[in-house]
Scaffold this active site. Structure first.
Site, PDB file in Angstrom:
ATOM      1  N   GLU A 177       0.801  -1.233   0.000  1.00 65.16           N
ATOM      2  CA  GLU A 177       0.000   0.000   0.000  1.00 65.16           C
ATOM      3  C   GLU A 177       0.834   1.285   0.000  1.00 65.16           C
ATOM      4  O   GLU A 177       0.683   2.161   0.865  1.00 65.16           O
ATOM      5  CB  GLU A 177      -0.971  -0.040   1.186  1.00 65.16           C
ATOM      6  N   GLU A 284      -5.902 -10.458  -2.376  1.00 60.71           N
ATOM      7  CA  GLU A 284      -6.726 -10.433  -1.158  1.00 60.71           C
ATOM      8  C   GLU A 284      -8.226 -10.342  -1.509  1.00 60.71           C
ATOM      9  O   GLU A 284      -8.963  -9.550  -0.961  1.00 60.71           O
ATOM     10  CB  GLU A 284      -6.324  -9.256  -0.264  1.00 60.71           C
TER      11      GLU A 284
END
Ligand code: G3I
Length: 373
Positions: A177, A284
């Site tokens: 991220e 994910e």
């Protein structure tokens, strides 16, 4: 977007039709995995009773699931994971917040339990994650006044962790991220402030790929389906780093999406993120039906459509770019979205329901996997 890039160690792509593996290690795991799951012949495409087919046998593609050490005591969940998945990602236990103590020492007992589970069940292990804005341990915070000491500690942490799991993981989320939530620029973090916005990423990849050249080094982010700005910023970052010679070996797109996502958005994101030609990990996957909203049959049908869209788009990629599809939670009750501060009661983002029963999302994934080898 095009870019010239080279694989970490000039490894040629493994033929997906052979073992569905990618790294050297993945080849062995894939071969062992196929032996273990008895995937002798591939099920015929579109066979009628899809949900009787274990998810991992619907394709040679590695199908992953996140796991935590707490799951190891849940016998029904373990049975479901062993039957349906060929790869695991520790959701928590290989993160800096668990491994690095205030004394600067690394402790691996939690992650080792999941690594042992993967090895015992001939499953691939995906390492998650070495550097994340969200985890800034006190040990590093105490070094900010001494740039040289901070850099040494950063190198030592990455080198120690990747070295500990060398030969066990098929890939690492080296940095997680890096892009700002709204997509405008990169995140501010302890790492970017101390080492530089691009440099902390470049340095992390340098240390990780040196410590284990056999593991694919991924840059992983979320929210790139609905937010094209974030996707463009992420791709520009990857291209900028590749041009510097940073050995980014793959892109992870978390794919935490919603039933409200516009049809086609997930497919467009996958195609766009694959445009650099790097291996792509749907890392994910879950599909929320919305906080506090009852999961109506219509919502679950839309969830299945979104799941098919993701799998179909992913399976249209060249075999050399298909690393794995990983679900972030096998059963609804296992999802992060069912834990505080999210909605502990109602969300149903996973392919199996709270009792481990197949949902339309599972059948849709199996059908899509079978139809596109
Ligand atoms: O295991 C301990 C337990 O012993 C303790 O009693 C309990 C209460 O403090 O905490 C338990 O650990 C929790 C762990 O999940 C359990 O697996 C941690 O507090 C909690 O912070 C941790 O949350 C994880 C979160 O990342 C933060 O690391 C979630 O499981 C995990 O699903 C989530 O995953 C992230 C990805 O890494 C990045 N992408 C987004 C995704 C969802 O947030």
């Amino acid at each position: 977007m095009t870019s010239s890039w080279r694989l970490v160690d000039n490894r040629s792509a493994i033929d997906e039709s052979a073992v569905g593996a990618w790294s050297r290690r993945g080849v062995m795991a894939g071969l062992l995995g196929c032996g273990a799951c008895g995937a002798v012949g591939m099920p015929s495409a579109g066979s009628s009773d899809d949900v009787s087919t274990p998810l991992k046998r619907a394709s040679t593609l590695p199908i992953g699931c996140c796991m935590a050490t707490g799951d190891l005591a849940d016998a029904p969940l373990l049975a479901l994971i062993k039957r349906n998945f060929s790869q695991i990602t520790p959701s928590y236990e290989m993160k800096m917040g668990v491994i690095l103590g205030p004394d600067g020492k690394c402790r691996f007992d939690a992650g080792d339990q999941l690594a042992a589970f993967a090895q015992a069940n001939k499953m691939r292990l995906h390492g998650h994650t070495l550097v994340w804005y969200n985890i800034q341990p006190a040990y590093f915070a105490a070094l900010t006044k001494d740039a040289a000491a901070f850099s040494r500690a950063y190198r030592d942490y990455i080198t120690t962790v990747v070295g500990h799991y060398r030969g066990m993981v098929s890939g690492w989320d080296v940095v997680n991220e890096p892009v700002a939530p709204d997509g405008n620029g990169l995140r501010d973090s302890l790492w970017s402030r101390q080492l530089g916005a691009d440099d902390y990423i470049a340095t992390a990849f340098e240390h990780a790929t040196s410590a284990d050249p056999g593991a694919i080094a991924f840059l992983n982010d979320y929210g790139m389906e609905a937010n094209a700005t974030k996707r463009r910023t992420f791709l520009a970052l990857v291209e900028r780093l590749l041009k510097r010679g940073v050995k980014i070996g793959g892109i992870g797109t978390q794919t935490h999406i919603s039933v409200d996502l516009a049809p086609g958005a997930a497919a467009s994101a996958i195609a766009d993120l694959a445009s650099l030609g790097l291996p792509l990990h749907v890392s994910e996957l879950d599909i929320t039906v919305g906080r506090g909203r009852a999961a109506s049959d219509a919502a679950l049908a839309t969830q299945a459509q979104r799941a098919s869209e993701v799998v179909d788009a992913y399976m249209r990629l060249p075999a050399s770019q298909r690393y794995a599809i990983t679900l972030w939670g096998a059963r609804d009750r296992d999802s992060w979205l069912r834990k505080p501060p999210y909605d502990p009661a109602s969300d149903r983002p996973s392919p199996f329901d709270d009792n481990g029963r197949p949902k339309p999302m599972l059948a849709a994934m199996i059908s899509s996997l079978k139809s596109r080898q």
